[in-house]
Design an enzyme around this catalytic site. Structure first.
Site, PDB file in Angstrom:
ATOM      1  N   HIS A 158      14.936   3.120 -11.425  1.00 10.20           N
ATOM      2  CA  HIS A 158      15.745   3.330 -10.813  1.00 10.20           C
ATOM      3  C   HIS A 158      16.939   3.270 -10.600  1.00 10.20           C
ATOM      4  O   HIS A 158      17.793   3.764  -9.500  1.00 10.20           O
ATOM      5  CB  HIS A 158      15.080   2.827  -9.298  1.00 10.20           C
ATOM      6  CG  HIS A 158      13.822   3.733  -8.419  1.00 10.20           C
ATOM      7  ND1 HIS A 158      13.107   3.244  -8.623  1.00 10.20           N
ATOM      8  CD2 HIS A 158      13.285   5.061  -8.668  1.00 10.20           C
ATOM      9  CE1 HIS A 158      11.433   3.533  -7.717  1.00 10.20           C
ATOM     10  NE2 HIS A 158      12.146   4.988  -8.435  1.00 10.20           N
ATOM     11  N   CYS A 204      20.353  27.293 -17.169  1.00  8.18           N
ATOM     12  CA  CYS A 204      20.854  26.753 -15.963  1.00  8.18           C
ATOM     13  C   CYS A 204      20.531  24.404 -17.264  1.00  8.18           C
ATOM     14  O   CYS A 204      20.848  23.761 -16.399  1.00  8.18           O
ATOM     15  CB  CYS A 204      19.774  26.770 -14.894  1.00  8.18           C
ATOM     16  SG  CYS A 204      18.030  26.613 -15.388  1.00  8.18           S
TER      17      CYS A 204
HETATM   18  C1  PEP Z   1      16.099  22.966 -18.977  1.00  2.98           C
HETATM   19  O1  PEP Z   1      15.314  22.359 -19.658  1.00  2.98           O
HETATM   20  O2  PEP Z   1      16.567  23.158 -19.619  1.00  2.98           O
HETATM   21  C2  PEP Z   1      16.303  22.207 -17.502  1.00  2.98           C
HETATM   22  C3  PEP Z   1      17.516  22.822 -16.751  1.00  2.98           C
HETATM   23  O3  PEP Z   1      15.707  21.863 -16.880  1.00  2.98           O
HETATM   24  P1  PEP Z   1      15.055  20.329 -17.229  1.00  2.98           P
HETATM   25  O4  PEP Z   1      16.525  19.682 -17.744  1.00  2.98           O
HETATM   26  O5  PEP Z   1      14.803  19.767 -15.809  1.00  2.98           O
HETATM   27  O6  PEP Z   1      13.814  20.461 -18.026  1.00  2.98           O
END
Ligand code: PEP
Ligand code: MG
Length: 747
Positions: A354, A667
């Site tokens: 946290h 992403c």
């Molecule tokens: C990824 O795996 O690239 C992603 C965006 O998800 P996370 O980082 O939340 O696993």
């Protein structure tokens, strides 16, 4: 053999001093191998220093130094492999010195001591009779050397801290990026949980004492909760409401009371209960539960503080400080005056604690897991915290300070330069438009000036809100959070991902214990096994989007097409229900899946028949393509999203998506890194989603490069052998364009 190996390693580990441990190593090895001499040479710079011996002249210890270019010992380092000579004197590499009296010995078996690819030194045995050491002896010495490498490395580090009191560099794991210069303030030592177990004379009096300490603790927790709520840090506030719940009668509060009833003083009761639970939690395999031991410690210390020194003067330093603590706890951070907090460094704790989530949300540089931190006696010393590299510099020289001050101001100047163009559209010099979206998880990250300038939210990680709660949030609670997220970027798309727990993201109230969590019950797999939770989440999202039409829904960790089909059925059901309940037509949001599991790369045609878009999670995709755990520091040098194999996979995704008219975005972290963003755009992916801290920089970069040239760079990159070569190629390209994106990184 195993028993012997274990015995030597254990004896070394028990030694307090470096020299003592090395002496144990040589004498035990000599005895175990029934030979005449055993010595250890430690690498210092380019020389090997005789650091312990049983068989050579003791007086030579620390004095005899051999360059790595000389002798059998030096040769062992150069070759990084075992050398076994029946008669060393006949060998061309032979080199000795009178100080060693080595020429009595003929046979030598020497092995390098290697820790994480780094040669630490050489372990060698010798004897006067000319004979080849046998295979079993070779195997023993090699195994022993590998085992003791860890201990030697640890002892070397410890020695470094103890000896070099002036300028020291300590290393940890980066938990929240940034650079800070300030003096150290060591906290957390004032009230120890280890209180003596003292029986009480009057149970009623102790009980009253405990109750009023608990009441005062509650009041102070409420104060912090309100403070965060009023600053719109709702998730941070919920950490303290969770601590408040722990104080309940049905939880730790009740346990403290029971202990007083058994006849212990109030202080002893709190201490005994806390230590008991901490012990239980710390041995749990589950990383999240392990970290909850910190909450128990934190709470115990708070109550003890109220019992022992209720009028303790609050820490209020005159100037900004870097907090140094055994284990950062959210409470101390929350209570600390924000404007006086330059950074946080702790000896223990994980980056998902946290306290670290909080440091990231507040933009405070932080590193954790700094070995021997408290031994370094830092209080009041000047420090440089470079959290970008996980480094802490103690008592830096004037020159270092100057360089770091220059680095900080250069970084600030660069950031100002990027931000000046933030409102300008992201278009390359030859007219290619890129959409920049933001990744978010904490609400506080959404209420940010940069977010207002983006094309939308490209990834909202819903699990972060779940992680900050003491239980699964209700539909109404989720509805409130999702509405706030949508409101933050009115009229723009928001891609909300369904719960992605498992892997490195456990929930406190839903422990998952698996040997291999990254290949286990993660993301959509868990949601489909708990449709009641999935339904609540889908309903909350749909209800929040009513009348807005911003929502798009993203499914994480899909590996089988049937997972998409099943989720779509639940989605239709939730959509139908919400429509009925609202009594109005509700437009269906777009549904997409994350491409994180490599198998789906080869099924994009079938994926396109089912969903409206895909979003590439390059973080997990890289981890699964390269078989490298994204959180394991031992293999972190192998984790590389610019690996040409990963780039080829990404290009194939982009080409197949084009062919099947499937919308695609990226992403993962790669999209927010300059080189990654350039290559992705060249592949035809013009929708990039990243942390808000990278938006201005990527916008600045894209506005200065040519799409056609990037395509040419991509063609060349795909033919290279390694990620490093790709990096070199793009670095050259950027410097040829006169684009500077990094302040001086030498420090
Ligand atoms: C990824 O795996 O690239 C992603 C965006 O998800 P996370 O980082 O939340 O696993
Ligand atoms: Mg992922």
């Amino acid at each position: 053999m195993l028993t012997l190996l274990k015995k030597i390693s254990q004896e070394m580990a028990a030694a307090q001093q470096y020299e003592q441990a090395l002496n144990i190593l040589v004498s035990s090895t000599k005895e175990a191998m029934n030979t005449q001499c055993c010595s250890v040479f430690i690498l210092e710079g380019s020389k090997l220093v005789l650091s312990a011996t049983d068989g050579l002249k003791k007086a030579a210890v620390g004095k005899f130094k051999v360059p790595i270019t000389k002798g059998v010992i030096g040769w062992t380092v150069q070759k990084e492999e075992l050398i076994n000579l029946a008669d060393a004197r006949e060998h061309p590499q032979f080199y000795t010195s009178r100080v060693l009296m080595e020429d009595e010995y003929r046979a030598i078996l020497s092995v390098p001591i290697i820790h994480r690819k780094q040669v630490l030194g050489v372990l060698a045995i010798q004897q006067s009779e000319a004979r080849q050491y046998n295979e079993e002896e070779e195997a023993f010495l090699v195994t022993l050397s590998a085992q003791v490498a860890v201990a030697i490395n640890g002892l070397k580090q410890k020695k470094k801290v103890q000896v070099a009191r002036r300028q020291v560099l300590l290393k940890g794991e980066s938990a929240s990026q940034g650079v800070a210069i300030a003096n150290a303030l060591v906290i957390g030592g004032q009230i120890t949980l280890e209180q003596p177990s003292t029986p009480c004379t009057d149970v009623d009096v102790e009980y009253q004492k405990l109750c009023s300490a608990i009441t005062r603790t509650r009041a102070s927790l409420d104060e912090i909760t309100q403070k965060f709520n009023s600053e719109q840090h709702e998730e941070l506030a919920s950490i303290f409401s969770a601590l408040h719940l722990l104080l309940d009668e049905s939880s730790l509060g009740g346990e403290y009371e029971k202990e007083v009833m058994l006849g212990w003083s109030a202080e002893s009761a709190v201490s005994r209960v806390s230590l008991r639970y901490i012990e239980q939690f710390s041995v749990m395999d589950d990383a999240y539960l392990k970290e909850r031991a910190t909450d128990i410690r934190d709470l115990g210390q708070r109550v003890l503080r109220q019992l022992i020194e209720p009028n303790r003067i609050k820490l209020e330093p005159d100037e900004k400080v870097i907090l140094i603590t055994r284990e950062a706890d959210a409470t101390s951070l929350a209570e600390f005056p924000r404007q006086k907090l330059a950074g946080v460094v702790s000896e223990f704790g994980g980056i998902n604690s946290h306290a670290c989530i909080m440091a990231r949300a507040l933009g405070i540089p932080a590193i954790v897991g700094v070995d021997k931190l408290l031994l370094a006696e830092l209080d009041g010393k000047q420090l440089i915290l470079n959290a970008n590299r996980g480094q802490l510099l103690i008592s830096p020289t004037r020159q270092m300070l100057k360089e770091y001050r220059e680095l900080i101001s250069a970084e600030q100047a660069l950031e100002r330069k990027y931000r000046r163009e933030l409102k300008k559209p992201t278009i390359t010099v030859d007219g290619k438009r890129a959409e920049l979206h933001v990744n978010a998880g904490l609400l506080s990250g959404i209420h940010n000036e940069t977010v207002k300038e983006t094309d939308g939210i490209g990834l909202y990680r819903t699990e972060i809100a779940f992680m900050m709660q003491p239980r699964f949030p209700s539909e109404a609670e989720q509805h409130k959070i999702y509405s706030e997220v949508l409101e933050a970027v009115p009229g723009r798309p928001v891609i909300m991902r369904t719960l992605d727990i498992g892997g490195d993201k456990p929930l406190p109230y839903f422990p998952i214990n698996e040997d291999n969590p990254f290949l286990g019950w993660r993301g959509i797999r868990m949601s489909l096994d708990h449709p009641e939770l999935l339904q609540i989440q889908l309903r909350a999202m749909l209800r929040a989007d009513a009348g807005r039409q911003q929502l798009q829904i993203l499914l994480p960790m899909v590996s089988h097409l049937k997972e998409i089909d099943e989720t779509l059925e639940y989605f239709d059901k939730a959509h139908h229900e919400i429509q009925e309940e609202l009594g109005s037509q509700l437009q269906k949001p777009k549904i997409g899946i994350m491409i994180e599991v490599p198998s789906l790369i080869y099924q994009l045609d079938q994926v396109a028949q089912r969903v409206d878009f895909v979003s590439v999670g390059s973080n997990d995709l890289t981890q699964y393509l390269l078989a490298v755990d994204r959180n394991n520091p031992r293999v972190s040098s192998l984790y590389d999203s610019l690996h040409p194999g990963v780039l080829r996979a990404l290009q194939r995704i982009m080409l197949d998506c084009q062919q099947h008219q499937l919308e695609v975005s990226v992403c993962g972290e790669l999209a927010g890194e300059p080189m990654g963003a350039m290559l992705l755009l060249a592949m035809g992916c013009n929708k990039l989603s990243m942390n808000h801290g990278n938006i201005a920089k990527i916008n600045y970069l894209m506005r200065r490069v040519s799409f056609t040239e990037l395509q040419c760079m991509l063609r060349r990159a795909l033919l290279l052998d390694s990620g490093q070569e790709v990096r070199d190629l793009l670095t050259k390209y950027l410097s040829a364009q006169g684009i500077t994106l990094e302040a001086d990184t030498d420090v």
